[in-house]
Design an enzyme around this catalytic site. Structure first.
Site: not given
Ligand code: ASP
Length: 307
Positions: A204, A176, A206, A227-228
């Protein structure tokens, strides 16, 4: 308030096997360095932090090394669906898109959403219709899908079929991208863009386009790009948690980052990280994952990059 600019970019929290290969590690570092220098030019000329953050993220989207724009990961259907968002700390205006296919630079589309001011987040077909109205063309799937991502998807799908294999979507996929900036007038901005998690469910969305989760910017506190593992970041509103630590606990960027990363780790065993520039131009990065490629220019200084 001092008249200096600061800028940070990241290339996603995760494992980053490439870090162990000097040649591939160099490619990451060079890319981050180049993007920071491009952003510096905008800020040096008196440009707005919002424009600098958008531009840096668009450049990272164009680089197939990263999981955003070209080079995005594939979902369970073998398709690309991207999320992106950006926020202006001066006005708290924000624009974001979720689950968009076939757009070369989702961050540019998110910017158009921000500028239009009607909605904060557009998803799916409505986002594509809005892109067409703005004159942003759809590109072919093959312009975005890289050979490496196709191979990764095939590998992950194959492993998923095995009875004892760990869920690969929990360990793969980083890349990302994000940027945060403070301009010469002290205005802050944040931008984040992603292809999401490899093999994710179709539809989906995020954390990356969600204000307060994947990004936040407020001139009164700081700008954050996170991010993650999105489902974990959303639960602790990572970006807002860091920003609120600056706003309400009077912490600077490094201390607020430590606070946010601790919450991520302690409350949800979260895998992720973030970058932050505060209103004074202090830079900070933190992550719970083994790696998070990132780079920064603090108060007009030199470029620093780390994997
Ligand atoms: N946060 C992104 C998502 O969950 C992925 C990442 O940052 O690696 O969609």
């Amino acid at each position: 308030m001092d008249a200096s600019y600061s800028l940070m970019v990241h290339g996603g929290a995760g494992v980053l096997a490439a870090a162990d290969d000097p040649e591939r590690a160099r490619r990451y570092l060079d890319s981050l360095h180049r993007v920071l220098e491009a952003g510096r030019l905008i800020l040096l000329q008196g440009g707005a932090s919002l424009d600098a953050a958008e531009h840096c993220v668009a450049l990272l989207e164009d680089d197939p090394l990263f999981n955003a724009g070209r080079g995005s990961v594939l979902n369970e259907d073998g398709e690309i669906e991207m999320d992106a968002g950006l926020m202006d700390g001066r006005t708290l205006a924000a624009g974001a898109v979720g689950a968009v296919p076939r757009i070369a630079n989702p961050i540019r589309l998110a910017r158009r959403v921000l500028d239009a001011g009607d909605a904060v987040l557009l998803v799916g077909p409505g986002a594509l219709r809005f892109a067409a109205e703005c004159g942003i063309p759809e590109v072919a799937r093959d312009d975005l899908v890289t050979f490496e991502r196709q191979q990764e998807w095939t590998r992950v799908r194959g492993r998923k079929a095995g009875p004892s294999s760990p869920d690969p979507s929990r360990i793969e996929s980083s890349g990302t991208v994000g940027a945060v900036a403070r301009d010469l007038q002290g205005r802050l901005a944040a931008a984040t863009s992603t292809g999401g998690r490899v093999n994710k469910p179709a539809g989906r969305v995020g954390d990356s386009p969600l204000i307060g989760a994947g990004l936040y910017a407020d001139d009164a506190s700081c700008a954050v790009s996170a991010t993650g593992h999105g489902e974990e970041l959303m639960r602790v509103l990572l970006a807002a948690t860091i920003a609120n630590a600056v706003a309400y606990r009077d912490l600077d960027a490094p201390a607020a980052m430590d606070f946010g990363v601790q919450i991520l780790r302690n409350r949800v065993s979260g895998r992720g990280g973030a970058i932050c520039v505060d209103r004074q131009g202090r830079c900070a990065a933190g992550h719970t994952t083994p790696r998070m490629p990132h780079g920064w220019i603090e108060r007009g200084g030199e470029v620093h990059c780390r994997l």
